[in-house]
Motif scaffolding. Structure first.
Motif, PDB file in Angstrom:
ATOM      1  N   ILE A   1     -11.569   5.608 -15.279  1.00 35.03           N
ATOM      2  CA  ILE A   1     -10.435   6.536 -15.307  1.00 35.03           C
ATOM      3  C   ILE A   1     -10.932   7.968 -15.275  1.00 35.03           C
ATOM      4  O   ILE A   1     -10.352   8.835 -14.609  1.00 35.03           O
ATOM      5  N   LEU A   2     -12.028   8.244 -15.971  1.00 30.65           N
ATOM      6  CA  LEU A   2     -12.532   9.602 -16.088  1.00 30.65           C
ATOM      7  C   LEU A   2     -13.042  10.146 -14.761  1.00 30.65           C
ATOM      8  O   LEU A   2     -13.135  11.362 -14.576  1.00 30.65           O
ATOM      9  N   ALA A   3     -13.387   9.253 -13.820  1.00 28.63           N
ATOM     10  CA  ALA A   3     -13.873   9.689 -12.514  1.00 28.63           C
ATOM     11  C   ALA A   3     -12.736  10.087 -11.576  1.00 28.63           C
ATOM     12  O   ALA A   3     -12.984  10.636 -10.504  1.00 28.63           O
ATOM     13  N   LEU A   4     -11.501   9.796 -11.982  1.00 31.95           N
ATOM     14  CA  LEU A   4     -10.355  10.129 -11.142  1.00 31.95           C
ATOM     15  C   LEU A   4     -10.002  11.608 -11.259  1.00 31.95           C
ATOM     16  O   LEU A   4     -10.222  12.222 -12.296  1.00 31.95           O
ATOM     17  N   PRO A   5      -9.416  12.192 -10.209  1.00 31.57           N
ATOM     18  CA  PRO A   5      -8.889  13.552 -10.322  1.00 31.57           C
ATOM     19  C   PRO A   5      -7.817  13.614 -11.401  1.00 31.57           C
ATOM     20  O   PRO A   5      -7.150  12.625 -11.696  1.00 31.57           O
ATOM     21  N   GLU A   6      -7.619  14.788 -11.987  1.00 32.23           N
ATOM     22  CA  GLU A   6      -6.661  14.953 -13.082  1.00 32.23           C
ATOM     23  C   GLU A   6      -5.263  14.515 -12.676  1.00 32.23           C
ATOM     24  O   GLU A   6      -4.518  13.942 -13.475  1.00 32.23           O
ATOM     25  N   LYS A   7      -4.884  14.767 -11.427  1.00 33.76           N
ATOM     26  CA  LYS A   7      -3.551  14.393 -10.962  1.00 33.76           C
ATOM     27  C   LYS A   7      -3.346  12.885 -11.054  1.00 33.76           C
ATOM     28  O   LYS A   7      -2.287  12.408 -11.481  1.00 33.76           O
ATOM     29  N   GLN A   8      -4.355  12.115 -10.658  1.00 36.89           N
ATOM     30  CA  GLN A   8      -4.235  10.659 -10.744  1.00 36.89           C
ATOM     31  C   GLN A   8      -4.296  10.179 -12.182  1.00 36.89           C
ATOM     32  O   GLN A   8      -3.640   9.196 -12.533  1.00 36.89           O
ATOM     33  N   GLN A   9      -5.079  10.856 -13.024  1.00 34.81           N
ATOM     34  CA  GLN A   9      -5.104  10.473 -14.429  1.00 34.81           C
ATOM     35  C   GLN A   9      -3.727  10.647 -15.065  1.00 34.81           C
ATOM     36  O   GLN A   9      -3.292   9.810 -15.857  1.00 34.81           O
ATOM     37  N   ARG A  10      -3.034  11.718 -14.711  1.00 30.17           N
ATOM     38  CA  ARG A  10      -1.696  11.937 -15.253  1.00 30.17           C
ATOM     39  C   ARG A  10      -0.745  10.820 -14.831  1.00 30.17           C
ATOM     40  O   ARG A  10       0.145  10.428 -15.597  1.00 30.17           O
ATOM     41  N   LYS A  11      -0.907  10.323 -13.613  1.00 31.30           N
ATOM     42  CA  LYS A  11      -0.036   9.259 -13.142  1.00 31.30           C
ATOM     43  C   LYS A  11      -0.252   7.950 -13.908  1.00 31.30           C
ATOM     44  O   LYS A  11       0.660   7.131 -14.040  1.00 31.30           O
ATOM     45  N   LEU A  12      -1.478   7.763 -14.407  1.00 32.31           N
ATOM     46  CA  LEU A  12      -1.776   6.552 -15.178  1.00 32.31           C
ATOM     47  C   LEU A  12      -1.123   6.569 -16.558  1.00 32.31           C
ATOM     48  O   LEU A  12      -0.771   5.528 -17.095  1.00 32.31           O
ATOM     49  N   ARG A  13      -0.991   7.763 -17.130  1.00 32.76           N
ATOM     50  CA  ARG A  13      -0.443   7.885 -18.478  1.00 32.76           C
ATOM     51  C   ARG A  13       1.048   7.575 -18.456  1.00 32.76           C
ATOM     52  O   ARG A  13       1.837   8.295 -17.867  1.00 32.76           O
ATOM     53  N   GLY A  14       1.416   6.520 -19.085  1.00 32.42           N
ATOM     54  CA  GLY A  14       2.806   6.103 -19.117  1.00 32.42           C
ATOM     55  C   GLY A  14       3.144   5.038 -18.104  1.00 32.42           C
ATOM     56  O   GLY A  14       4.114   4.298 -18.276  1.00 32.42           O
ATOM     57  N   SER A  15       2.340   4.918 -17.042  1.00 26.42           N
ATOM     58  CA  SER A  15       2.619   3.885 -16.044  1.00 26.42           C
ATOM     59  C   SER A  15       1.739   2.656 -16.255  1.00 26.42           C
ATOM     60  O   SER A  15       2.232   1.536 -16.343  1.00 26.42           O
ATOM     61  N   GLU A  16       0.416   2.856 -16.358  1.00 31.63           N
ATOM     62  CA  GLU A  16      -0.497   1.737 -16.591  1.00 31.63           C
ATOM     63  C   GLU A  16      -0.899   1.627 -18.056  1.00 31.63           C
ATOM     64  O   GLU A  16      -1.152   0.545 -18.553  1.00 31.63           O
ATOM     65  N   ILE A  17      -0.980   2.781 -18.733  1.00 23.33           N
ATOM     66  CA  ILE A  17      -1.331   2.811 -20.155  1.00 23.33           C
ATOM     67  C   ILE A  17      -0.302   3.671 -20.870  1.00 23.33           C
ATOM     68  O   ILE A  17      -0.051   4.807 -20.466  1.00 23.33           O
ATOM     69  N   ALA A  18       0.325   3.138 -21.910  1.00 24.10           N
ATOM     70  CA  ALA A  18       1.342   3.879 -22.653  1.00 24.10           C
ATOM     71  C   ALA A  18       1.013   3.805 -24.141  1.00 24.10           C
ATOM     72  O   ALA A  18       0.221   2.979 -24.586  1.00 24.10           O
ATOM     73  N   MET A  19       1.665   4.692 -24.902  1.00 27.27           N
ATOM     74  CA  MET A  19       1.346   4.793 -26.327  1.00 27.27           C
ATOM     75  C   MET A  19       2.604   4.862 -27.171  1.00 27.27           C
ATOM     76  O   MET A  19       3.569   5.539 -26.808  1.00 27.27           O
ATOM     77  N   ILE A  20       2.581   4.132 -28.283  1.00 22.18           N
ATOM     78  CA  ILE A  20       3.619   4.233 -29.310  1.00 22.18           C
ATOM     79  C   ILE A  20       3.024   5.054 -30.442  1.00 22.18           C
ATOM     80  O   ILE A  20       2.046   4.648 -31.069  1.00 22.18           O
ATOM     81  N   PHE A  21       3.608   6.212 -30.716  1.00 21.60           N
ATOM     82  CA  PHE A  21       3.042   7.104 -31.720  1.00 21.60           C
ATOM     83  C   PHE A  21       3.495   6.711 -33.116  1.00 21.60           C
ATOM     84  O   PHE A  21       4.472   5.987 -33.304  1.00 21.60           O
ATOM     85  N   GLN A  22       2.775   7.257 -34.107  1.00 18.73           N
ATOM     86  CA  GLN A  22       2.995   6.882 -35.495  1.00 18.73           C
ATOM     87  C   GLN A  22       4.356   7.326 -36.011  1.00 18.73           C
ATOM     88  O   GLN A  22       5.038   6.585 -36.711  1.00 18.73           O
ATOM     89  N   ASP A  23       4.785   8.547 -35.656  1.00 15.91           N
ATOM     90  CA  ASP A  23       6.027   9.090 -36.186  1.00 15.91           C
ATOM     91  C   ASP A  23       6.979   9.407 -35.038  1.00 15.91           C
ATOM     92  O   ASP A  23       6.838  10.444 -34.380  1.00 15.91           O
ATOM     93  N   PRO A  24       7.953   8.536 -34.769  1.00 12.20           N
ATOM     94  CA  PRO A  24       8.858   8.782 -33.636  1.00 12.20           C
ATOM     95  C   PRO A  24       9.721  10.027 -33.809  1.00 12.20           C
ATOM     96  O   PRO A  24      10.169  10.610 -32.828  1.00 12.20           O
ATOM     97  N   LEU A  25       9.949  10.449 -35.051  1.00 10.55           N
ATOM     98  CA  LEU A  25      10.801  11.629 -35.265  1.00 10.55           C
ATOM     99  C   LEU A  25      10.137  12.885 -34.713  1.00 10.55           C
ATOM    100  O   LEU A  25      10.813  13.786 -34.212  1.00 10.55           O
ATOM    101  N   THR A  26       8.815  12.964 -34.796  1.00  9.14           N
ATOM    102  CA  THR A  26       8.100  14.105 -34.237  1.00  9.14           C
ATOM    103  C   THR A  26       7.719  13.878 -32.778  1.00  9.14           C
ATOM    104  O   THR A  26       7.510  14.838 -32.038  1.00  9.14           O
TER     105      THR A  26
END
Length: 357
Positions: free
Chosen positions: A93-118
């Motif tokens: 992933i780190l070898a990809l251009p930043e634009k492609q890395q942004r596309k991966l976030r939320g599409s291929e890899i997503a995150m559930i954060f600790q505090d949904p209110l924030t």
């Protein structure tokens, strides 16, 4: 739910067998007035499709930083990354251009954060925030995105999704906000879900409901889940494999049964000995770990746990033990077991004696 066409150019097609997500020798350091903080210092792990990997440890052990680094959520500066690679299905992933890395976030890899209110924006409706995740990664109209949001809200168990889609985060209960966060994370059917303390702020009943929901969605979608938590009870019920972290390093790694019944590191022994176990027929005295975790800007020499360890000898302060493979008797064959402790034999004997009491 069928997977919609995504805007990402990342190819997850056929290729040589590789873990779905792999972190290799990751180091994340922070330059501070108090010195260099080695929050993550040479961590390697992997997770496969449909598997739940738990990363456990006390606060400050580096669990969350290692996960956020995968999504590029650790700002640099102040963070520096001396080494490491992150691979999705064998491709860096780190070898990809930043634009492609942004596309991966939320599409291929997503995150559930600790505090949904924030994590949720208080000035936007919940439905609009989830819809934004859809439209950012998929070529669909706002009408189609809204329909998908209604389906997602219903899928995660939020009642009256037609009403809730137009409400703001403060109009949701804590459990409903967490479900909305899960819906947002699942909006693009990611292959990997990073769950950072997903139930910490919830009561026990809602906590159980959220974890059962994640298991149900994982079974339906074959999603890999990385569960970051300090709650060993939660791990025992839901994880397939466990990585135990201390002072920015993994000190023990193995299947859930092996780690819980055949611990090989003194820190793991300490965590388990301070936990009330429901599988015991009689009450036992809990043994807390003495002292506090070390400052990551001033980690003790040798094994960083040795100042708090009941098994420590002079040799423990002389050299950092490597994370070596441990051969376990009567193991369940759940995979490779590794530990970074020169007193693994003593730990195993002490734990067996404790179980036999």
């Amino acid at each position: 739910m069928a997977r919609n066409e995504s805007t990402t150019d990342f190819d997850l097609g056929d290729g040589p067998a590789a873990p779905l997500l792999e972190v290799d020798d990751l180091r994340v350091h922070f330059t501070t007035d108090g010195g260099l903080v080695k929050a993550v210092d040479g961590v390697s792990w992997y997770v496969d499709e449909g598997e739940t990997l738990a990363i456990v440890g006390e606060s400050g052990s580096g669990k969350s930083v290692s996960a956020m680094s995968i999504l590029g959520l650790v700002p640099s500066p102040p963070a520096v990354f001396p080494s490491g690679d992150i691979r999705l299905r064998g491709r860096s992933i780190l070898a990809l251009p930043e634009k492609q890395q942004r596309k991966l976030r939320g599409s291929e890899i997503a995150m559930i954060f600790q505090d949904p209110l924030t994590a949720l924006n208080p000035v936007f409706k919940v439905g609009d925030q989830i819809a934004e995740m859809v439209t950012n990664h998929q070529h669909v109209s706002k009408t189609v995105a809204r329909r998908k949001v209604l389906d997602l809200l219903g899928e995660v168990g939020i009642p009256n999704p037609g009403v809730r889609i137009n409400q703001y985060p403060h109009e949701f209960s804590g459990g409903m906000r967490q479900r909305a966060m899960i819906a947002m994370a699942l909006a693009n059917d990611p292959k990997v879900l990073l769950a950072d303390e997903p139930t910490t702020a919830l009561d026990v009943t809602i906590q159980a409901q959220i974890m059962l929901l994640l298991e149900k969605l994982q079974e339906e979608r074959n999603t890999a889940i990385v569960l970051i938590t300090h709650d060993l009870g939660l791990v025992a019920s839901h994880a397939d494999r466990i990585n135990v972290m201390y002072a920015g390093r993994i000190v023990e790694s193995g299947s859930c049964d092996d780690v819980f019944y055949r611990p090989q590191h003194a820190y793991t022994y300490g965590l388990l000995s301070s936990l009330a176990r429901m599988d015991r027929s009689r009450q036992e005295r809990l043994l807390p770990i003495t002292g506090m975790p070390p400052s990551l800007s001033n980690v003790p020499p040798g094994c960083p746990f040795h100042p708090r360890c009941r098994f420590a000898t002079e040799a423990c302060s002389e050299a950092l033990p490597p994370l070596d493979t441990v051969v376990l008797p009567e193991t369940d064959g759940g995979g490779l077991h590794r530990a970074a402790c020169i007193h693994s034999d003593q730990v195993q004997i002490a734990f067996e004696e404790r179980l036999a009491q």
